[in-house]
Design a protein around this motif. Structure first.
Motif, PDB file in Angstrom:
ATOM      1  N   UNK A 138       3.998  11.324 -50.461  1.00 21.94           N
ATOM      2  CA  UNK A 138       3.634  11.257 -49.036  1.00 21.94           C
ATOM      3  C   UNK A 138       4.461  10.184 -48.319  1.00 21.94           C
ATOM      4  N   UNK A 139       4.655   9.053 -48.977  1.00 18.99           N
ATOM      5  CA  UNK A 139       5.396   7.941 -48.361  1.00 18.99           C
ATOM      6  C   UNK A 139       6.851   8.317 -48.086  1.00 18.99           C
ATOM      7  N   UNK A 140       7.503   9.009 -49.031  1.00 20.16           N
ATOM      8  CA  UNK A 140       8.946   9.285 -48.866  1.00 20.16           C
ATOM      9  C   UNK A 140       9.229  10.544 -48.049  1.00 20.16           C
ATOM     10  N   UNK A 141       8.210  11.375 -47.819  1.00 17.60           N
ATOM     11  CA  UNK A 141       8.413  12.590 -47.014  1.00 17.60           C
ATOM     12  C   UNK A 141       8.398  12.268 -45.519  1.00 17.60           C
ATOM     13  N   UNK A 147      14.122  15.970 -52.796  1.00 18.71           N
ATOM     14  CA  UNK A 147      13.884  15.171 -53.994  1.00 18.71           C
ATOM     15  C   UNK A 147      13.289  16.074 -55.063  1.00 18.71           C
ATOM     16  N   UNK A 148      13.913  16.083 -56.255  1.00 20.84           N
ATOM     17  CA  UNK A 148      13.288  16.752 -57.396  1.00 20.84           C
ATOM     18  C   UNK A 148      12.794  15.689 -58.369  1.00 20.84           C
ATOM     19  N   UNK A 200      13.463   5.016 -49.614  1.00 18.40           N
ATOM     20  CA  UNK A 200      12.848   4.515 -48.377  1.00 18.40           C
ATOM     21  C   UNK A 200      11.739   5.445 -47.878  1.00 18.40           C
ATOM     22  N   UNK A 201      10.881   4.896 -47.052  1.00 14.90           N
ATOM     23  CA  UNK A 201       9.842   5.685 -46.393  1.00 14.90           C
ATOM     24  C   UNK A 201      10.494   6.795 -45.572  1.00 14.90           C
ATOM     25  N   UNK A 202       9.837   7.949 -45.518  1.00 10.52           N
ATOM     26  CA  UNK A 202      10.233   9.064 -44.637  1.00 10.52           C
ATOM     27  C   UNK A 202      11.720   9.405 -44.753  1.00 10.52           C
ATOM     28  N   UNK A 203      12.222   9.474 -45.991  1.00 12.84           N
ATOM     29  CA  UNK A 203      13.650   9.728 -46.214  1.00 12.84           C
ATOM     30  C   UNK A 203      13.941  11.136 -46.732  1.00 12.84           C
ATOM     31  N   UNK A 204      12.898  11.911 -47.060  1.00  8.39           N
ATOM     32  CA  UNK A 204      13.079  13.237 -47.647  1.00  8.39           C
ATOM     33  C   UNK A 204      12.446  14.319 -46.780  1.00  8.39           C
ATOM     34  N   UNK A 205      13.100  15.483 -46.751  1.00  7.00           N
ATOM     35  CA  UNK A 205      12.542  16.632 -46.029  1.00  7.00           C
ATOM     36  C   UNK A 205      11.639  17.474 -46.919  1.00  7.00           C
ATOM     37  N   UNK A 206      11.880  17.414 -48.228  1.00  2.95           N
ATOM     38  CA  UNK A 206      11.087  18.198 -49.163  1.00  2.95           C
ATOM     39  C   UNK A 206      11.094  17.545 -50.525  1.00  2.95           C
TER      40      UNK A 206
END
Length: 196
Positions: free
Chosen positions: A116-119, A26-27, A86-92
């Protein structure tokens, strides 16, 4: 404004994320997309957000021209709002000079909570900010909360306490000093990792 080449912090972030096996990036504050396009060229699937639909439209156009459109998803988004992911949808997550826009300390904390939520656990957040050692700190119009307006542009200058506060509950990997531009702007590149 900044040309076609990726920023130095984006090159650093891509290497860090590749080494960690990241795929979804995510940028925040992607603008015209020079860094998002670079991430896509490096093999990531990129979600690029910005408040400007014009900038993201140009990014979409460039992505189509370079056959990168399948790898970039753009979303018009104001960072003061909840991230539409969504929660926990991104690696960086990557943000070059976005957190030092005219955002209050409270708004910056809320944004980092959203990061923090999306990582995913173990994911990295790389961001850059102008800091209190910058030549424009305390120059121009003072708007409170270490926000100063100079030449019609307001910047929230970070001190080290704010960086440390934003890293509470994370692993703070690095605070790297660097300079950019003609002034030059003095910045920190901060890398923090979400604990597993």
């Amino acid at each position: 404004m900044y040309g076609e080449q990726p920023s130095a912090p984006a090159v650093y972030a891509a290497g860090l994320l590749q080494a960690a096996g990241a795929r979804e990036v995510l940028e925040l504050g992607a603008g015209h997309g020079r860094d998002s396009l670079y991430f896509a060229r490096e093999g990531f699937h990129v979600t690029a957000t910005d408040a400007s639909s014009v900038g993201l439209g140009q990014l979409d156009e460039r992505a189509r021209e370079k056959d990168l459109a399948p790898h970039i998803n753009t979303i018009v988004h104001d960072v003061r709002d909840r991230l539409p992911l969504p929660d926990a949808s991104m690696d960086g997550v990557f943000a070059h000079m976005l957190l030092c826009m005219a955002l209050s300390t409270k708004e910056i904390h809320a944004l980092v909570d959203e990061v923090r939520r999306v990582l995913r656990p173990g994911g990295s957040f790389v961001y850059t900010v102008r800091h209190t050692g910058d030549a424009h700190y305390r120059a121009g119009i003072a708007n409170g909360d270490d926000i100063y307006e100079h030449g019609g542009f307001a910047v929230h200058f970070f001190d080290r306490t704010l960086v440390d506060d934003l890293a509470e509950g994370w692993t703070l990997n690095e605070v790297h000093s660097f300079e950019e531009g003609e002034l030059p702007r003095r910045l920190w590149r901060v890398t923090q990792t979400l604990r597993r």
